[in-house]
Design an enzyme around this catalytic site. Structure first.
Site, short mmCIF file in Angstrom:
data_model
loop_
_atom_site.label_atom_id
_atom_site.label_comp_id
_atom_site.label_asym_id
_atom_site.label_seq_id
_atom_site.Cartn_x
_atom_site.Cartn_y
_atom_site.Cartn_z
N ASP A 120 104.49 -10.80 52.25
CA ASP A 120 105.30 -10.75 53.48
C ASP A 120 106.78 -10.89 53.10
OD1 ASP A 120 105.73 -10.74 56.24
OD2 ASP A 120 105.57 -12.93 56.41
N GLU A 132 110.89 -1.69 56.11
CA GLU A 132 111.42 -2.13 57.42
C GLU A 132 112.74 -1.45 57.72
OE1 GLU A 132 111.14 -6.25 58.49
OE2 GLU A 132 112.83 -6.14 59.88
N ALA A 151 105.64 -11.75 66.09
CA ALA A 151 104.80 -11.46 67.26
C ALA A 151 103.99 -12.66 67.75
CB ALA A 151 103.89 -10.28 66.94
N HIS A 192 106.66 -7.40 63.46
CA HIS A 192 106.86 -8.78 62.98
C HIS A 192 107.23 -9.66 64.19
CE1 HIS A 192 107.18 -8.43 58.48
NE2 HIS A 192 106.95 -7.18 58.86
P1 13P Z 1 106.22 -15.24 64.06
O1 13P Z 1 107.29 -16.19 63.63
O2 13P Z 1 106.47 -14.72 65.43
O3 13P Z 1 104.86 -15.80 63.90
O4 13P Z 1 106.30 -13.95 63.07
C1 13P Z 1 105.70 -13.99 61.81
C2 13P Z 1 106.11 -12.84 60.96
O5 13P Z 1 106.68 -11.87 61.39
C3 13P Z 1 105.76 -12.92 59.54
O6 13P Z 1 106.30 -11.84 58.82
O1 G3H Z 2 108.52 -14.15 58.80
C1 G3H Z 2 108.39 -15.16 58.14
C2 G3H Z 2 107.08 -15.86 58.09
O2 G3H Z 2 106.87 -16.63 59.24
C3 G3H Z 2 106.98 -16.65 56.83
O3 G3H Z 2 107.77 -17.78 56.91
O4 G3H Z 2 109.06 -17.64 54.81
O5 G3H Z 2 108.82 -19.82 56.03
O6 G3H Z 2 106.87 -18.83 54.82
P1 G3H Z 2 108.16 -18.57 55.55
ZN ZN Z 3 108.15 -11.13 59.54
#
Ligand code: 13P
Ligand code: G3H
Ligand code: ZN
Length: 311
Positions: A82, A134, A215, A213
């Site tokens: 991610d 993205e 969401a 994202h």
């Molecule tokens: P949220 O913070 O809305 O759960 O989004 C998570 C996300 O987009 C991770 O890439």
């Molecule tokens: O979009 C980000 C995700 O919620 C991951 O969060 O980078 O704090 O692990 P993090």
């Molecule tokens: Zn995200």
């Protein structure tokens, strides 16, 4: 069942008018809560790992937990990076067995985003791994980077064909008004998503999987559970579930959820300690947290994503 890429999942989701849940994982209880829910609902799954999660738990632990979940549940699971922000991070995840990576070049200029994304795609595809790019910039907090609402920008649908053709990405995250974290819309504000942009993007890229994202719906039950048990979270509104369902019926094939899992876990543990101030066995409170994560994920799979029964 082995680790899979999201290619087949997205094709079926696009044609079937549903989306795959991409849930962030950071430890064993989160992995178990999500995968037990998916097993009971027979749902395909993406488990995603941020660079913050890798720093917290180490790549190898998360990878082994996900492999254990596949063995335990028999589900097809895609393991995804991610918000990869460099070629080196994406390469390290590809070399370490991930089946999908995101290269998030949305903070760069259009030309630099294309250049970086293309570099990752070339390496990933040579290793059988798929790539999410993205375009557009979401507001909110991700990995300690805080993008203010003023610095956020919607995706420009006129750019998407050029981006996809020049980079070769397999899916595209777009900005239509969702945002990262637990504070998406202020109390009193009416949540709105730019479905017109989603439609315009889909027209430009027929059959191509789109990703949302930011969401989480910021489930009020868990915010209240946090605040009723010593927490001090400001009221906030997330993305309404019916809007996510609508997006899933359109070209959105992957919906990212992290904050709702965090709220469920924290609310559960705060309540447990309030109810049992003398307990100190981590298995007792983590069990409750895991069980609430499972309930939350089941609801997402069935009522929001519509991917139950599709594994
Ligand atoms: P949220 O913070 O809305 O759960 O989004 C998570 C996300 O987009 C991770 O890439
Ligand atoms: O979009 C980000 C995700 O919620 C991951 O969060 O980078 O704090 O692990 P993090
Ligand atoms: Zn995200």
């Amino acid at each position: 069942m082995a680790l899979v890429t999201s290619k087949e999942m997205f094709k079926k989701a696009y044609d079937g008018g549903y989306a795959i849940g991409a849930f962030n994982v950071n430890n064993m209880e989160i992995v178990q809560g999500i995968t037990e829910a998916a097993m009971e609902e027979n749902a395909p799954l993406i488990l995603q790992v941020s660079s913050g999660a890798r720093n917290y738990a180490k790549h190898v632990y998360l990878m082994k937990l996900i492999e254990a979940a596949i063995e335990d549940t028999g589900l097809p699971i895609c393991v995804h990076l991610d918000h990869g922000d460099t070629f080196e991070l994406c390469k390290s995840c590809i070399d370490g067995g991930f089946t999908s990576v995101m290269i998030d070049g949305s903070h760069h200029s259009f030309a630099d985003n294309i250049k970086l994304t293309k570099q990752v795609v070339e390496y990933a595809h040579a290793h059988g791994v798929v790539v999410e790019g993205e375009l557009g910039r979401l507001a909110g907090i991700e990995d300690a980077v805080n993008v203010s609402a003023e610095n956020a920008s919607y995706t420009d649908s006129a750019q998407v064909i050029e981006f996809v053709q020049k980079t070769g990405v397999d899916s595209l995250a777009i900005a239509i008004g969702t945002s990262h974290g637990a504070y998406k819309f202020k109390p009193g504000q009416k949540p709105q998503l730019r479905f017109d942009i989603l439609e315009a993007v889909s027209k430009e890229l027929p059959g191509f999987p789109i990703v949302l994202h930011g969401a989480s719906s910021v489930i009020p039950e868990y915010v209240q559970m946090i605040n009723a048990n010593g927490g001090k979270m400001p009221d906030a509104i997330g993305i309404p579930e019916d809007m996510l369902r609508q997006a899933a019926r359109m070209s959105v094939c992957k919906i990212n959820i992290d904050s709702d899992l965090r709220l469920a876990m924290t609310g559960s543990i705060r309540k447990y300690f309030n109810d049992h101030p003398d307990h100190f066995d981590p298995r007792q409170y983590l069990k409750v947290a895991r069980s609430n994560i499972k309930t939350l994920v089941k609801n997402k799979l069935v009522n929001v994503l519509g991917c139950n029964g599709k594994a």
